[in-house]
Design an enzyme around this catalytic site. Structure first.
Site, mmCIF file in Angstrom:
data_model
loop_
_atom_site.group_PDB
_atom_site.id
_atom_site.type_symbol
_atom_site.label_atom_id
_atom_site.label_comp_id
_atom_site.label_asym_id
_atom_site.label_seq_id
_atom_site.Cartn_x
_atom_site.Cartn_y
_atom_site.Cartn_z
ATOM 1 N N ARG A 116 0.836 -1.203 0.000
ATOM 2 C CA ARG A 116 0.000 0.000 0.000
ATOM 3 C C ARG A 116 0.871 1.253 0.000
ATOM 4 O O ARG A 116 0.503 2.268 -0.577
ATOM 5 C CB ARG A 116 -0.992 -0.003 1.158
ATOM 6 N N GLU A 173 -9.934 6.084 6.305
ATOM 7 C CA GLU A 173 -8.499 6.346 6.284
ATOM 8 C C GLU A 173 -8.066 7.596 5.517
ATOM 9 O O GLU A 173 -7.169 8.309 5.969
ATOM 10 C CB GLU A 173 -7.770 5.126 5.702
#
Ligand SMILES: Cc1cc2nc3c(=O)[nH]c(=O)nc-3n(C[C@H](O)[C@H](O)[C@H](O)COP(=O)(O)OP(=O)(O)OC[C@H]3O[C@@H](n4cnc5c(N)ncnc54)[C@H](O)[C@@H]3O)c2cc1C
Ligand code: FES
Ligand code: FES
Lengths: 510, 773
Positions: free
Chosen positions: B309, B717
């Site tokens: 990520r 997030e």
């Protein structure tokens, strides 16, 4: 006596043979099963455990005090009325503090929420929350990891000072200071796990001390409570919450109820503050007359700690980072000590003997402190610098007093620091460079340089020696700048509280 | 019901103290307590564990270690590399060796301190730099690349390089890790766990106890915060109590105190990144090479997915023609660092944002303008480094709108005027954007289920696979159910998340909770509504064809234009029961069209991207390095918001948490690998005064996202990374202390000390090298 009572949410609670070091939080959750009050840290630093009690014993009148129940030892609540998050609503009707938080979407995970509600509850009945920085002071002891605080800020602003005409207000208005001494002047609570005494006369106190060699003092208990919970929290991994502490603190003697120990006195000669005066009361009482004191207290712990923490506890703890000490050193305070036979008064400098050691003799207590008036030709201010502005331990704290004559020559100087040495201390070499010189940039620069010889600060997890050294000198420079316009810079004019060398928009050369 | 401000579904219980967390549940009879026994060394061989003295402590029942595990001694989310209890060697301070079980917490504590473990210390690797030097890694590097980056760097008119280090971050959820295991008949076990991932807790416990998963039920009533810290690492405490309960036949509870929690659980990965960048004279990036190293700790945990990520987000919102991103997970003797809001994304985004800030300083231009030049856009600037073509890029739209609404340009000028007049107090303003990919990078996690029960009185129970940690997932699911079924919120009960309602659920993580579960809930509700439609038509005496036009809303069912045709959900439910129509339904959803080939570094890993941007204004005190956020403006893209009050709360909370990570939250370990900042008194998360005084958050209007439940978008997030704007603002303010424009050297986290160092440097007064550990 091995029992006492107090009230929780207006219900009478009888306590019997519970260890005196049981915390209020533990008792609420484990004995009363009032699990609304949470434990987030067990060290007074998160506010999840906040409850409120009604205190009528202070010199400034009855008030609700939001406190950290994780640090309060149960016998300290004897005869008091404690309110928890479960006790605020009436049937289905939420208390305005609860309703406001709800309306502003102020809870996410909800774990900080009971504590937030209780701090807001106190705010609801306070009449002096008239500035943003005061609202922050009210709430800074409640950490919230979820919301980012915007809704909490708005909710507390909405309820602060609204004083609804409800049963709580009635309670507050009817509250009377307790009769000076009850039938048991020792205020004893003796259990099979240890004892707790809260004498209400000096005679009883000193009698007790001569019979009880294991006695240790406690006042607000924020430091003593921490020792209890950290011990139980496995800090040196070890003994238990209930059982372990009994051996280390077998006999606690509270100085809270002694006559005159919460006094607040102002006279020609100066101010006298009783050693058991809560720090919030001290903060309020010094806001106009002694701004260096109140300004330091703005960034001292959080309100929940200041409601219980006292002058006596802060000084007798003799921590190198105790924040009151530099202020008292700078202001030339004296300590009034008392034992069975006599009173003596020692200058604050002589009070701190060594790392965590004071001038108190065996069986002697700190009764009060005396602070002289700040003369008209004096400048004074206090500063605290820490990683987080609120609710943090000082990296460096400082308090300065400088007096000049008609020609701006320095006639008296006291530069006091915390966090720079093993005890709170004055910078004698730097002071010496100031005396007799004109109060000017170059004089201040010379003093700032001299600080390097005054202190050998250390590196630790809060700050490096470099930072402490640099900030110590810069605070002195900032003091010079700050006091050019205002000799006793007040918190209200400088709401960030930390040093503000210039008011915005004025052109000042560095 | 969709798109309305709603209170959190537990809000009333939150404010009255009625909301129960694990440690608040009524305690079952014969309850035992447990505390973990953990390593005191960063790396050591265990020579001997002596529990005799502990067993002599009154109230202590047992000390269990790996030898007592009937099944597999394993507790890793990826199936390798992490035993529950150490086997012969410990790899970090705080690694679990065993668990002490006793009649009270006090007895456990006393027992714990009586256990003697003899160690033979081994050499330890205590940070990412040492790991790089020793080439201590898990697995091979992950790589994303496009074009001939070396040649393009060579050709670039402007070349610069540098490093970016970011610190770890403790989750500091207010509720520490906790679990309660209650043994049942016939080898069954009911475990209450504060976990984001009940199914994984179930799986680990089944493996450890060597039983089928059907014997284990895991329930999560709610969490007092999680932020990723209870994604994989809630499993260990739950496994410990399950093991203890199976051995003793009695219920067992564990709740970490704050120190145990901070010392023994993983945190956000500290990172070290190196970059080489090439740009044109206007500030357009041409080529970028980045190598990122994550301090993974002693076990792999989720770190492989985390580093991917990071690589997926090293571009943030910017098109970079030629690039090579390399990521390595460094094996150290620290706690095993784990998921934390953003899951490695923030550690990538901060690197590119730092690069652009430094580029702007080199070019002496407004850093916001440099960012605008570099956004993704239409082809050929629409291709991500991993070959996913970007559709509907909203970066420029958000940029322009926020620059306007925040008054950025005027305020920047105002601030520069202020800074010229003020010598010790300087202000700065900073802009930063975010683009964040939504979907689990682990493909099989992109599925979800729901199970809905309608009772004959018209009330409803709602089950879905997601967990509630404060993010408002349950509130959103209720809104979807109320809207789709057409019943009022107070007739629907949200059930505790439990593995016996929806099997094989994914972690509630990756911001995907409401996308995945929401669609599953919507589908289940739709099924039920369509089953009820003919019943309603029959009840109203209208022909089935007209039934298609029936509206289900707020507990009533009616036919527009026919005032007589009106009934209630309650009556229809009763009629459906009488007519023997099934009143429960499941819903299931899997995200379509996502795939990724890690070896080639190409694919479509994300269903879509979320966008946002922030402008932060900060004031810096040049004498002490203290600072304060004066104002923050945020414009964030949540699609068509399901519940705006919840989404706004997520944005605000994430921003402040992001600011905390980059400013005051500093983890300090000693030279033995022991955490020194292990309490609220030493580890500073933002308090109220650290949040912006003036905080203005808006949600992007007209932002519906096709292909997502009710056109909404994930929110948990992405806004975390908007905290970076505070660093951009700090750099601006610090730069103002310098008489000539120059590069600001600001270490992260930007504590007051770090800021003062940077200010002194800017003033031409560099501090001696940091002596601090
Ligand atoms: C979360 C937290 C934050 C804090 N933040 C700060 C801070 O920012 N700055 C700071 O300076 N301190 C801080 N403290 C420390 C503490 O709160 C203060 O020192 C407080 O003033 C102590 O007062 P007390 O009455 O609670 O002390 P107690 O715990 O009651 O007593 C402390 C010690 O002093 C002795 N003592 C108390 N009164 C007397 C007396 N009259 N005569 C003789 N001995 C006496 C006791 O025997 C005991 O040893 C913090 C503490 C906590 C828990
Ligand atoms: S539990 Fe954190 S302040 Fe009491
Ligand atoms: S709502 Fe979760 S900590 Fe405040």
């Amino acid at each position: 006596m091995n029992r006492f009572h107090f009230w929780v949410n207006d219900r009478l609670i009888e306590v019997e043979d519970e260890p005196p070091t049981t915390t209020l939080l533990h008792f609420l959750r484990e004995r009363l099963r009032l699990t609304g009050t949470k434990e987030g840290c067990a060290e007074g630093d998160c506010g999840a455990c906040t409850v409120v009690y009604l205190d009528a014993t202070g010199p400034l009148g009855p008030r609700f005090r939001a406190i950290n129940s994780c640090l309060v030892l149960l016998p300290m609540m004897r005869d008091r009325r404690v309110y928890t998050v479960e006790g605020l609503s009436s049937g289905d009707a939420l208390h305005p503090a609860q309703q406001a938080l709800l309306n502003h979407f102020g809870s996410q995970c909800g774990f900080c929420t009971p504590g937030v509600v209780m701090s807001m509850f106190e705010a609801t009945y306070r009449l002096d929350l008239d500035a943003d920085f005061k609202l922050e002071d009210q709430m800074c002891g409640n950490l919230c990891r979820c919301t980012g605080y915007r809704p909490i800020r708005e909710a507390v602003a909405e309820v602060a000072g609204t004083r609804p005409r409800d049963r709580f207000l009635e309670m507050l208005q009817q509250a009377k200071a307790d009769p000076p001494c009850s039938e048991d002047p020792l205020g004893s609570y003796e259990t099979s796990h240890g004892s707790f005494y809260a004498p209400c006369s000096f005679e009883a106190l000193f009698d007790l001390l001569s019979n009880e060699p294991r006695a240790s003092f406690v006042c607000g208990g924020t430091d003593v409570g921490l020792a209890v919970t950290m011990h139980a929290g496995g800090r040196p991994p070890g003994t238990s919450r209930e059982a372990g502490s009994e051996s280390s603190l077998p006999c606690l003697v509270s100085l809270e109820d002694l006559p005159g120990m919460k006094k607040l006195q102002k006279s020609e000669a100066g101010f006298v503050f009783g050693a058991s005066l809560p720090l919030t009361d001290l903060e309020e009482a010094t806001a106009t007359d002694l701004p260096p004191v109140s300004r330091m207290l703005r960034y001292f712990a959080a309100r929940q700690i200041k409601h219980r923490g006292t002058i006596g506890g802060n000084l007798c703890n003799a921590s190198p980072i105790g924040d009151l000490a530099p202020v008292l050193l700078a202001l030339g305070a004296t300590c009034i000590l008392r034992d069975r036979a006599r009173r003596r008064e020692v200058p604050i400098e002589d009070f701190f003997v060594d790392y965590r050691e004071t001038a108190l003799a065996e069986g002697e207590i700190l009764e009060a402190i005396r602070i002289p008036h700040i003369p008209g030709d004096g400048r004074a201010a206090s500063y605290k610098v820490s990683k987080r502005r609120e609710l943090d331990i000082s990296s460096v704290s400082a308090s300065f007093f400088v007096r000049t004559d008609a020609n701006e020559k320095v006639t008296e100087a006291r530069l006091a620091y915390g966090g720079m040495a093993a005890t709170p201390a004055r910078a004698k070499l730097a002071e010496a460079t100031l005396l007799g010189k004109r109060w000017s940039t170059s004089t201040v620069e010379a003093a700032a340089k001299a600080l390097d010889s005054d202190f050998e600060p250390i590196d630790d997890l809060r700050a490096s020696a470099w930072y402490r050294r640099t900030v110590a000198a810069n605070l002195l420079r900032g003091f010079f700048l700050e006091t050019r316009e205002e000799r006793l810079p007040r918190l209200s004019a400088r709401p960030s509280g930390t040093i503000e060398p210039e008011s915005p928009r004025t052109d000042v050369e560095g | 019901m969709i798109g309305k401000n709603l209170s959190h579904d537990s809000a009333t219980r939150h404010v009255t103290g009625q909301a129960r967390y694990i440690d608040d549940l009524p305690e079952p009879r014969d309850l035992l307590h447990a505390l973990p026994l953990a390593s005191a060394h960063a790396h050591a061989r265990i020579l001997h564990i002596d529990v005799d003295a502990a067993l002599d402590v009154p109230g202590v029942l047992a000390v269990l270690t790996e030898a007592d595990i009937p099944g597999e001694n394993a507790c890793s989310p990826v199936g390798w590399g992490e035993p529950l209890f150490a086997e012969g060697v410990v790899h970090c301070v705080g690694q679990y060796i065993g668990v002490v079980i006793g009649e009270s917490v006090a007895a456990c504590r006393a027992g714990l301190s009586a256990v003697r473990v003899e160690y033979e210390p081994l050499p330890a690797i205590l940070d990412v730099h040492a790991a790089i030097e020793k080439e201590s890694y898990f697995g091979e590097p992950a790589v994303l690349s496009r074009g001939d980056v070396d040649a393009e760097l060579e050709r670039a008119p402007l070349r610069f390089s540098g490093e970016v280090d970011t610190g770890g971050q403790d989750h500091f959820y207010l509720e520490t890790q906790a679990a309660l295991a209650v043994p049942g008949e016939n080898g069954t076990m009911h475990v209450f766990s504060s976990t984001q991932h009940p199914s994984e807790v179930q799986e680990k416990i089944a493996d450890i106890l060597n039983v089928g998963r059907h014997l284990i039920v895991v329930t999560c009533p709610r969490m007092g915060g999680a932020f990723g810290g209870k994604e994989s690492q809630a499993a260990q405490p739950a496994a410990m109590v399950a093991l203890a309960a199976s051995q003793t036949g009695r219920p067992v509870k564990i709740r970490y105190d704050r120190k145990t929690d901070m010392c023994q659980t993983g945190k956000r990965h500290p990172y070290h990144s190196k970059f080489e960048a090439g740009a044109d004279k206007d500030g357009r990036l041409l080529a970028l090479k980045v190598e990122s190293f994550a301090d993974t700790g002693w076990s792999p945990d989720l770190s492989r997915a985390i580093i991917s990520r990071t690589l997926f987000h090293l571009d943030n919102a910017y098109f970079i023609p030629a690039l090579r991103f390399t990521g390595r997970i460094a094996r150290t003797n620290n706690v095993s660092h784990t998921a934390f809001r953003g899951f490695g994304g923030p550690q990538g985004v901060i690197v590119i944002e730092e690069i652009l800030s430094r580029l702007a300083e080199l070019l002496r231009v407004d850093p916001a303008a440099v960012r605008r030049l570099n956004y993704y856009g239409d082809a050929p600037r629409g291709m991500s480094p991993f070959g996913q073509r970007l559709k509907d890029v909203r970066a420029t739209r958000i940029h322009d709108s926020l620059i306007d609404s925040s008054g950025y340009r005027g305020r920047r000028e105002e601030i520069e005027r202020f800074n010229r007049e003020s010598s010790w107090t300087k202000r700065g303003i900073g802009f930063s954007p975010v683009k964040f990919g939504i979907s689990f990078t682990k493909k099989e996690y992109n599925q979800a289920g729901a199970y809905i029960l309608v009772y004959a009185d018209g009330t409803v129970q709602l089950n879905h696979g997601g967990t509630e940690m404060g993010q408002g997932l349950h509130t959103k699911m209720l809104a979807i159910a109320a809207h789709t079924l057409g019943v009022p919120l107070d007739r629907i009960r949200m059930m505790d998340t439990a593995t016996d309602k929806v099997p094989n659920t994914s972690a509630t993580a990756a911001s995907s909770g409401s996308d995945l579960n929401g669609e599953a809930v919507r589908r289940a509700c739709e099924k039920l509504r369509e089953r009820l439609r003919p019943v309603a038509a029959w009840l109203l005496g209208i022909v089935p064809d007209e039934g298609d036009g029936l509206v289900f809303e707020d507990g009533e069912i009616w036919l527009p234009g026919n005032p007589a045709a009106r009934t209630t959900f309650q009556e229809v439910a009763k009629a459906a029961y009488d007519a023997r129509v099934q009143l429960s339904a499941t819903g299931y959803y899997r995200t379509p069209g996502i795939h990724f080939d890690p070896s080639a570094g190409v694919g479509n890993p994300f269903h879509y991207f979320a966008y946002g941007a922030a402008v932060t204004e900060i004031e810096v005190n040049g004498l002490t390095g203290e600072y304060r956020i004066r104002r923050a403006d945020i414009l964030h893209d949540v699609g068509d918001s399901l519940v705006p009050s919840i989404d706004k709360g997520q944005v605000e909370g994430a921003y402040v948490q992001g600011v905390g990570w980059l400013t005051m939250e500093e983890l300090v370990w000693d030279e033995m690998g022991r955490l020194l900042t292990h309490g609220a008194s030493t580890y500073n998360v933002p308090a109220i005064g650290d949040a912006p005084v003036d905080f203005r958050v808006s949600l992007l209007p007209d932002a519906g996202q096709e292909g997502v439940v009710y056109k909404s978008k994930a929110v948990g997030e992405p806004p975390f990374m908007l905290g970076i704007s505070a660093i951009v603002a700090l750099r601006h303010a610090i730069g103002a202390f310098s008489s000539t424009p120059s590069q600001v050297e600001l270490r992260l986290p930007a504590t007051p000390e770090a800021v003062l160092r940077a200010v002194d440097m800017a003033r031409g007064n560099p501090a001696p090298a940091a002596t601090k550990a």
